[in-house]
Design a protein around this motif. Structure first.
Motif, PDB file in Angstrom:
ATOM      1  N   GLU A  59      41.352  52.143  26.392  1.00  0.00           N
ATOM      2  CA  GLU A  59      41.787  51.543  27.633  1.00  0.00           C
ATOM      3  C   GLU A  59      42.348  50.149  27.367  1.00  0.00           C
ATOM      4  O   GLU A  59      41.794  49.369  26.606  1.00  0.00           O
ATOM      5  N   ALA A  60      43.456  49.847  28.026  1.00  0.00           N
ATOM      6  CA  ALA A  60      44.024  48.510  27.899  1.00  0.00           C
ATOM      7  C   ALA A  60      43.309  47.601  28.886  1.00  0.00           C
ATOM      8  O   ALA A  60      43.149  47.965  30.044  1.00  0.00           O
ATOM      9  N   PRO A  61      42.846  46.438  28.437  1.00  0.00           N
ATOM     10  CA  PRO A  61      42.263  45.524  29.414  1.00  0.00           C
ATOM     11  C   PRO A  61      43.324  45.104  30.420  1.00  0.00           C
ATOM     12  O   PRO A  61      44.471  44.809  30.044  1.00  0.00           O
ATOM     13  N   ARG A  62      42.982  45.124  31.680  1.00  0.00           N
ATOM     14  CA  ARG A  62      43.961  44.752  32.701  1.00  0.00           C
ATOM     15  C   ARG A  62      44.171  43.254  32.696  1.00  0.00           C
ATOM     16  O   ARG A  62      43.333  42.487  32.230  1.00  0.00           O
ATOM     17  N   GLY A  63      45.314  42.826  33.224  1.00  0.00           N
ATOM     18  CA  GLY A  63      45.681  41.425  33.209  1.00  0.00           C
ATOM     19  C   GLY A  63      44.804  40.587  34.125  1.00  0.00           C
ATOM     20  O   GLY A  63      44.234  41.067  35.092  1.00  0.00           O
ATOM     21  N   THR A  64      44.727  39.316  33.764  1.00  0.00           N
ATOM     22  CA  THR A  64      43.960  38.366  34.561  1.00  0.00           C
ATOM     23  C   THR A  64      44.872  37.790  35.643  1.00  0.00           C
ATOM     24  O   THR A  64      46.062  37.606  35.420  1.00  0.00           O
ATOM     25  N   VAL A  65      44.292  37.497  36.809  1.00  0.00           N
ATOM     26  CA  VAL A  65      45.082  36.901  37.885  1.00  0.00           C
ATOM     27  C   VAL A  65      44.496  35.532  38.218  1.00  0.00           C
ATOM     28  O   VAL A  65      43.286  35.395  38.396  1.00  0.00           O
ATOM     29  N   THR A  66      45.359  34.521  38.258  1.00  0.00           N
ATOM     30  CA  THR A  66      44.900  33.168  38.601  1.00  0.00           C
ATOM     31  C   THR A  66      45.715  32.645  39.780  1.00  0.00           C
ATOM     32  O   THR A  66      46.818  33.113  40.048  1.00  0.00           O
ATOM     33  N   ASP A  67      45.159  31.648  40.463  1.00  0.00           N
ATOM     34  CA  ASP A  67      45.880  31.068  41.594  1.00  0.00           C
ATOM     35  C   ASP A  67      46.766  29.918  41.100  1.00  0.00           C
ATOM     36  O   ASP A  67      46.853  29.664  39.900  1.00  0.00           O
ATOM     37  N   ILE A  68      47.424  29.199  42.042  1.00  0.00           N
ATOM     38  CA  ILE A  68      48.370  28.156  41.587  1.00  0.00           C
ATOM     39  C   ILE A  68      47.689  27.054  40.799  1.00  0.00           C
ATOM     40  O   ILE A  68      48.317  26.385  40.012  1.00  0.00           O
ATOM     41  N   HIS A  69      46.394  26.855  41.002  1.00  0.00           N
ATOM     42  CA  HIS A  69      45.704  25.807  40.254  1.00  0.00           C
ATOM     43  C   HIS A  69      45.069  26.339  38.982  1.00  0.00           C
ATOM     44  O   HIS A  69      44.363  25.609  38.297  1.00  0.00           O
ATOM     45  N   PRO A 236      48.950  38.588  32.101  1.00  0.00           N
ATOM     46  CA  PRO A 236      48.351  37.762  33.144  1.00  0.00           C
ATOM     47  C   PRO A 236      49.347  37.522  34.270  1.00  0.00           C
ATOM     48  O   PRO A 236      50.564  37.593  34.062  1.00  0.00           O
ATOM     49  N   LEU A 237      48.818  37.236  35.426  1.00  0.00           N
ATOM     50  CA  LEU A 237      49.661  37.050  36.601  1.00  0.00           C
ATOM     51  C   LEU A 237      49.173  35.797  37.332  1.00  0.00           C
ATOM     52  O   LEU A 237      47.979  35.610  37.506  1.00  0.00           O
ATOM     53  N   THR A 238      50.117  34.953  37.710  1.00  0.00           N
ATOM     54  CA  THR A 238      49.758  33.789  38.519  1.00  0.00           C
ATOM     55  C   THR A 238      50.251  34.039  39.931  1.00  0.00           C
ATOM     56  O   THR A 238      51.412  34.395  40.125  1.00  0.00           O
ATOM     57  N   VAL A 239      49.354  33.882  40.899  1.00  0.00           N
ATOM     58  CA  VAL A 239      49.766  34.106  42.276  1.00  0.00           C
ATOM     59  C   VAL A 239      49.835  32.771  43.006  1.00  0.00           C
ATOM     60  O   VAL A 239      49.321  31.750  42.546  1.00  0.00           O
ATOM     61  N   THR A 240      50.476  32.802  44.160  1.00  0.00           N
ATOM     62  CA  THR A 240      50.730  31.574  44.914  1.00  0.00           C
ATOM     63  C   THR A 240      49.531  31.157  45.745  1.00  0.00           C
ATOM     64  O   THR A 240      49.551  30.107  46.373  1.00  0.00           O
ATOM     65  N   LEU A 241      48.491  31.979  45.760  1.00  0.00           N
ATOM     66  CA  LEU A 241      47.318  31.648  46.567  1.00  0.00           C
ATOM     67  C   LEU A 241      46.712  30.316  46.121  1.00  0.00           C
ATOM     68  O   LEU A 241      46.816  29.940  44.956  1.00  0.00           O
ATOM     69  N   LEU A 243      43.071  29.061  46.091  1.00  0.00           N
ATOM     70  CA  LEU A 243      41.725  29.572  46.362  1.00  0.00           C
ATOM     71  C   LEU A 243      40.845  28.569  47.075  1.00  0.00           C
ATOM     72  O   LEU A 243      39.921  28.932  47.783  1.00  0.00           O
ATOM     73  N   SER A 244      41.148  27.259  46.906  1.00  0.00           N
ATOM     74  CA  SER A 244      40.329  26.291  47.642  1.00  0.00           C
ATOM     75  C   SER A 244      40.570  26.446  49.142  1.00  0.00           C
ATOM     76  O   SER A 244      39.648  26.340  49.940  1.00  0.00           O
ATOM     77  N   LEU A 245      41.831  26.726  49.515  1.00  0.00           N
ATOM     78  CA  LEU A 245      42.134  26.967  50.930  1.00  0.00           C
ATOM     79  C   LEU A 245      41.554  28.301  51.394  1.00  0.00           C
ATOM     80  O   LEU A 245      41.071  28.428  52.516  1.00  0.00           O
ATOM     81  N   GLN A 246      41.628  29.293  50.516  1.00  0.00           N
ATOM     82  CA  GLN A 246      41.093  30.610  50.848  1.00  0.00           C
ATOM     83  C   GLN A 246      39.594  30.508  51.155  1.00  0.00           C
ATOM     84  O   GLN A 246      39.107  31.082  52.118  1.00  0.00           O
ATOM     85  N   ARG A 247      38.898  29.760  50.305  1.00  0.00           N
ATOM     86  CA  ARG A 247      37.457  29.559  50.528  1.00  0.00           C
ATOM     87  C   ARG A 247      37.198  28.826  51.838  1.00  0.00           C
ATOM     88  O   ARG A 247      36.283  29.154  52.582  1.00  0.00           O
ATOM     89  N   GLU A 248      38.035  27.799  52.095  1.00  0.00           N
ATOM     90  CA  GLU A 248      37.865  27.024  53.319  1.00  0.00           C
ATOM     91  C   GLU A 248      38.069  27.932  54.539  1.00  0.00           C
ATOM     92  O   GLU A 248      37.331  27.846  55.516  1.00  0.00           O
ATOM     93  N   ALA A 249      39.067  28.805  54.446  1.00  0.00           N
ATOM     94  CA  ALA A 249      39.341  29.719  55.551  1.00  0.00           C
ATOM     95  C   ALA A 249      38.139  30.618  55.799  1.00  0.00           C
ATOM     96  O   ALA A 249      37.725  30.827  56.945  1.00  0.00           O
ATOM     97  N   ALA A 250      37.553  31.146  54.699  1.00  0.00           N
ATOM     98  CA  ALA A 250      36.397  32.027  54.847  1.00  0.00           C
ATOM     99  C   ALA A 250      35.228  31.278  55.453  1.00  0.00           C
ATOM    100  O   ALA A 250      34.518  31.796  56.319  1.00  0.00           O
ATOM    101  N   ALA A 251      35.049  30.031  54.996  1.00  0.00           N
ATOM    102  CA  ALA A 251      33.928  29.236  55.512  1.00  0.00           C
ATOM    103  C   ALA A 251      34.142  28.944  56.992  1.00  0.00           C
ATOM    104  O   ALA A 251      33.206  29.021  57.799  1.00  0.00           O
ATOM    105  N   ALA A 252      35.380  28.625  57.372  1.00  0.00           N
ATOM    106  CA  ALA A 252      35.658  28.275  58.760  1.00  0.00           C
ATOM    107  C   ALA A 252      35.520  29.491  59.671  1.00  0.00           C
ATOM    108  O   ALA A 252      35.002  29.390  60.777  1.00  0.00           O
ATOM    109  N   LEU A 253      35.938  30.624  59.204  1.00  0.00           N
ATOM    110  CA  LEU A 253      35.865  31.840  60.012  1.00  0.00           C
ATOM    111  C   LEU A 253      34.421  32.322  60.133  1.00  0.00           C
ATOM    112  O   LEU A 253      34.054  32.949  61.123  1.00  0.00           O
TER     113      LEU A 253
END
Lengths: 613, 358
Positions: A59-69, A236-241, A243-253
């Protein structure tokens, strides 16, 4: 005693017949040898090869995904998986019982998996993964009886943030027969992306499976290795997310049901994509137990749904700035044209009420947005008609998918006469136009569509394609509305926060200027004189807020939908406010005050029978 | 010595050589290097026995059939009582490191007894009474073997009886009676006596796709071995089916598949030819025998060995069900090899004395 000499001739004849019969039978054997060893030789040789040669997938290890930071969204951890070689299996039931005895699953279910593996030809299939060490040891100890089984070291997906990013990351699932039949790079039992980023970027993240050809003996012991093809790991893949905002959104919701989308308005880069309730992504990192699956699927809150792009909500008052800008551009309204709101109005013989019982008095366009005056927009809808309302909504991208890379996005619904005739088999009913004018009735949007529509107000009038990976999606296209029209709506949205009667005044607490529009979408018709807090949860209105900041140079557009949140100003707006605060560097103590605010009246619904009889 | 049938000796030596080579391959696969040498010793002893018995007078031997027969029954009975249970049967007597399978020798004795009794009837067809005597002679030891239980060996007594009947000639009504009894017995045996695995073997043979991973597995592996051997084989000790132990019972039941895999069509056809030569010489000796006893002995030996060869090779080629019948001289096993040597000795004796006017 001696034997009398007798006539042996008949006996000899019969002996000759016997000899002939035996020689004839030997001839049959020789013919059979010819068939097996010469005529059918290639076929039997292939079987001998498949007996002793085993292609073990690497099995090929799948790529890692990181956010903009550079923070990790998705990576791998080591695990053990169980492969089955169906050709070797002697007794399916017996194998299933053995596997059940070491805790792989209930017998019936394991049997099903084995049967499925048998159907997918002689290639090995994955029966279970995430084996415990005890299971690995038990299988190793029984390998003489169960040479069809093989433990294989592999990796398993790890999602450090868990449910917070579950929907964006998406799930892995076993490749379907149609998929692997059409793609030589895939193998039965292999896990591929089923949803979310895992599916959208399967080609990048998936890498390429390798394999090794080993010679095994009849006990399944590996005798030697013939040929190895190394796997190519996923990239590897870098996404535009963010995560600090994502966490804040989850905490606020918090525990609320709903969705949050945040975009960079100029590019359409997605910074936050949250849907709640979510699920534990680790459940899907391997082979999911049917019981867990049934639980998730039958959950009335549909945790598997990515509400940000798969759930449809009436936009409520959040659609008002769109209509306002388009009405100005088309001349249906002028900026200074005013309407007197008395709290109720009769159109086409039916009463329609503004959410504010006493009425707003005289309001012009900007003020109508500030106070979310329903009366103003009832008249606007009447004067525009359904066809124009629909075309205006489509200008902002409503009614069709935004084109984000994630699979499963829905397009929403922008109703018009043609739709009514096609779907409902009846002509459009003019009274409904009035409801659609305040974002009620059959009009339906996704949170993501709202974010994209609002981005157009603050990025110079462009409809962007939201995306999670830089450079993806179609280039922005102009909305084709004059800048003054957009600017007027924008001024209205600033007054929502800053105006003396603004519906989201509480966001004034933030030290940076933010703007936006509240929306409360009706779920059922509200009874007179009942506050939303007195209603059962599932009958409360959906609370929406779409906003942006800072006002003079917006860098983030946030759309929030809280299902049955009841009140947009006190429930949805603070969530958006906290995300904007975090993005704009407001100290968290200041931002945290936002949710403490008292509840205000529900606004912007056709309170008490707005849609007529 | 010079009056022995050298063609027959030649066939035996060819088969013995093939046996040694095939057993060497199996010995390597099973990591038991002594197996091939032990088999070679048995083969040499068997050839010796063939020569010694060949030098005797078969008529004298036949005269002593009653004590030989009684002794055989006794040994079979003792075997039932004292033999340890191995692979589900009590077939082997154990003497230290040696094991003896008395049923293999009993079969030769029964053959002699049948021939001797049938030969006393000199004119026309066998009488009904005589036929029943012959059935009884075969049935008693067969019953003892069935009790072990070893169905394969028990059934291997039948060719001798059938040969004697065929050669002696039976009245039509006896043939019919026997047919009815045979059908009834086999139905009874199938439903009452056979173990489930034995039934499964027969059903699997009749319908090969019935259970590809259980009862059909052995035969399938044998067919793969034979078929993958191709025209010239994979080379001695290089058969993947045998060396990687996919082939079951490869020293005994499926030794032919080992040979066929490693020597290919050329080798297996040669071996088939050697068996053909062997059987031809046995029957030829019978044709030239000076008396009815000699003819019946040769016919019996030919029928027993011929049936073994046909059933065993047929089984290796997927033409007959798996029965546990060994391939004479090629399969590993002292008792079966020595018993075959004894039987061939009888044939040699018939051949040697074919012109004797005694």
């Amino acid at each position: 005693m001696t034997y009398v000499r007798d006539d042996l001739r008949p006996v000899q004849r019969r002996l000759g017949v016997l000899l002939l019969l035996i020689l004839l039978a030997l001839g049959v054997l020789a013919a059979r040898l010819w068939v097996l060893q010469v005529l059918q030789h290639p076929q039997w040789r292939k079987l001998a090869e498949s007996n002793r040669l085993r292609r073990v997938p690497l099995e090929a290890p799948r790529g890692t995904v990181t956010d903009i930071h550079g923070e990790i969204l998705l990576d791998n951890r080591p695990a053990f998986q169980l492969l089955i070689f169906p050709e070797e299996m002697k007794d399916l039931r017996e194998t299933a019982e053995f596997l059940a005895s070491i805790g792989i699953g209930p017998v019936a279910e394991v049997e099903n998996r084995l049967r499925k593996a048998q159907r997918t030809s002689y290639l090995p299939s994955v029966i279970a993964d995430n084996l415990t060490f005890a299971q690995v040891a038990a299988i190793a100890a029984h390998r003489a009886e169960h040479k069809e089984l093989e433990v294989h070291p592999t990796t398993r997906r790890r999602v450090p943030l868990g449910p917070v990013v579950a929907h964006v990351v998406g799930q892995l699932g076993e490749v379907t027969p149609e998929q692997w039949a059409g793609n030589p790079r895939l193998r039965p039992g292999q896990l591929v992306g089923r949803s979310g980023l895992e599916r959208a970027y399967q080609d990048i993240l998936g890498g390429e499976q390798g394999n090794v050809v080993v010679v095994v003996d009849a006990l399944g012991r590996q005798v030697s290795t013939l040929d190895e093809e190394k796997p190519v790991p996923g990239k590897p893949l870098t996404v535009t997310l963010d995560l600090s905002l994502q966490r804040e959104a989850a905490a606020a919701l918090g525990a609320q049901v709903g969705a949050v989308v945040a975009l960079e308005p100029r590019s359409g880069a997605v910074r936050v994509l949250l849907s709640q309730p979510a699920f534990e992504p680790d459940l899907f990192a391997g082979h999911l137990e049917p019981k867990k699956w049934r639980e998730l699927v039958s959950d009335p809150l549909h945790p598997l749904n990515n509400r940000a792009l798969q759930a449809l909500y009436p936009p409520g008052s959040t659609i008002k700035p769109l209509y306002a800008a388009a009405a100005l551009a088309s001349g249906v309204r002028t900026p200074s044209q005013w309407v007197t709101c008395t709290g109720a109005v009769t159109i086409y013989g039916h009463p329609y009420r503004c959410w504010l019982k006493g009425g707003h008095g005289p309001v012009a366009l900007e003020e109508a947005i500030e106070v979310s005056c329903d009366t103003y927009f009832y008249y606007l809808a009447r004067d525009a008609g359904i066809e124009r309302l629909a075309s205006w909504a489509r200008l902002f991208g409503l009614g069709s998918p935004t084109g984000i890379e994630l699979p499963g996005e829905v397009g929403g619904l922008v109703p018009d006469d043609a739709w009514s005739r096609r779907v409902r088999n009846q002509p459009w009913y003019a009274g409904e136009t009035i409801s659609v004018g305040i974002g009620q009735g059959p009009i339906l949007v996704t949170p993501l569509q709202l974010a994209v529509a609002y981005a157009a107000f603050v990025n110079g009038g462009f409809l962007v394609t939201p995306h999670l990976v830089e450079g993806q999606g179609k280039p922005p296209r102009p909305v084709e509305l004059p800048a003054e029209a957009l600017a007027a709506a924008r001024r209205g949205m600033e007054r929502v926060v800053l105006g003396s009667r603004g519906t989201a005044r509480r966001l004034r607490a933030l030290p940076v200027g933010v703007a936006g529009k509240t929306g409360t979408a009706q779920v059922i018709r509200k009874k007179e004189g009942v506050t939303w807090r007195e209603l059962p949860w599932e009958q409360r209105h959906h609370a929406l807020f779409v906003g942006y900041g800072p006002v003079d140079n917006p860098v983030l557009v946030v759309a929030v939908v809280v299902e049955h949140g009841g009140d947009a100003a006190s429930v949805a707006a603070p969530v958006a406010g906290r995300i904007l605060a975090k993005a704009l560097g407001v100290p968290s103590e200041v931002a945290a005050q936002l949710l403490v605010a008292e509840v205000s009246l529900p606004e912007a619904t056709a309170a008490g029978g707005g849609e007529g009889p | 010595m010079r009056r022995l049938d050298l063609w027959l000796v030649l066939a035996v030596l060819f088969i013995a050589a093939a046996s040694f080579l095939a057993q060497s391959s199996t010995a390597q696969a099973l990591e038991r290097p002594t197996l091939a040498y032990r088999q070679m010793v048995w083969l040499l002893v068997a050839v010796g026995m063939m020569v010694v018995v060949g030098m005797l007078d078969y008529r004298v031997i036949a005269r002593f059939w009653p004590p030989l027969y009684a002794g055989s029954l006794l040994v079979l009975a003792i075997t039932l009582l004292v033999a340890p249970l191995r692979a589900g049967t009590r077939s082997w007597l154990v003497f230290g490191t040696f094991t003896v399978q008395p049923s293999e020798f009993a079969r030769v004795v029964v053959l002699v007894a049948l021939a001797a009794v049938a030969a006393t009837h000199q004119q026309g067809l066998l009488s009904t009474r005589k036929s029943l005597e012959l059935v009884a002679l075969a049935a008693v030891p067969m019953g003892l073997v069935l009790l072990q239980p070893d169905l394969g060996v028990a059934l291997s007594f039948l060719p001798a009886l059938a040969a004697v009947f065929w050669l002696g000639g039976l009245r039509l009504r006896v043939w019919l009676l026997l047919a009815v009894v045979a059908v009834a017995t086999s139905v009874l045996v199938f439903f009452a006596l056979l173990k489930p695995y034995q039934k499964e073997r027969i059903l699997t043979f009749l319908e090969p796709e019935r259970a590809p991973y259980t009862a059909g597995y052995q035969q399938r592996q044998a067919k793969i071995a034979v078929g993958s051997g191709g025209l010239t084989g994979k080379g001695l000790k290089s058969g993947t089916q045998s060396q990687l132990r996919f082939l079951p019972a490869q020293g005994t039941d499926f030794i032919f598949a080992v040979w066929a895999e490693e020597t290919g069509f050329v080798g297996s056809l040669s071996l088939l030819f050697a068996y053909g030569l062997l059987l031809f010489r046995i029957f030829y000796a019978g044709l030239l025998a000076r008396d009815r006893l000699g003819l019946l002995l040769c016919g019996g030996v030919g029928a027993v060995l011929g049936a073994q060869v046909l059933v065993n090779i047929g089984m290796n080629l997927g033409l007959a069900p798996t029965t546990g019948i060994t391939l004479p001289l090629l399969s590993y096993g002292g008792s079966s090899t020595l018993a075959t040597g004894l039987a061939l000795g009888l044939v040699q004796s018939v051949w040697r004395l074919r012109f004797a006017n005694l």
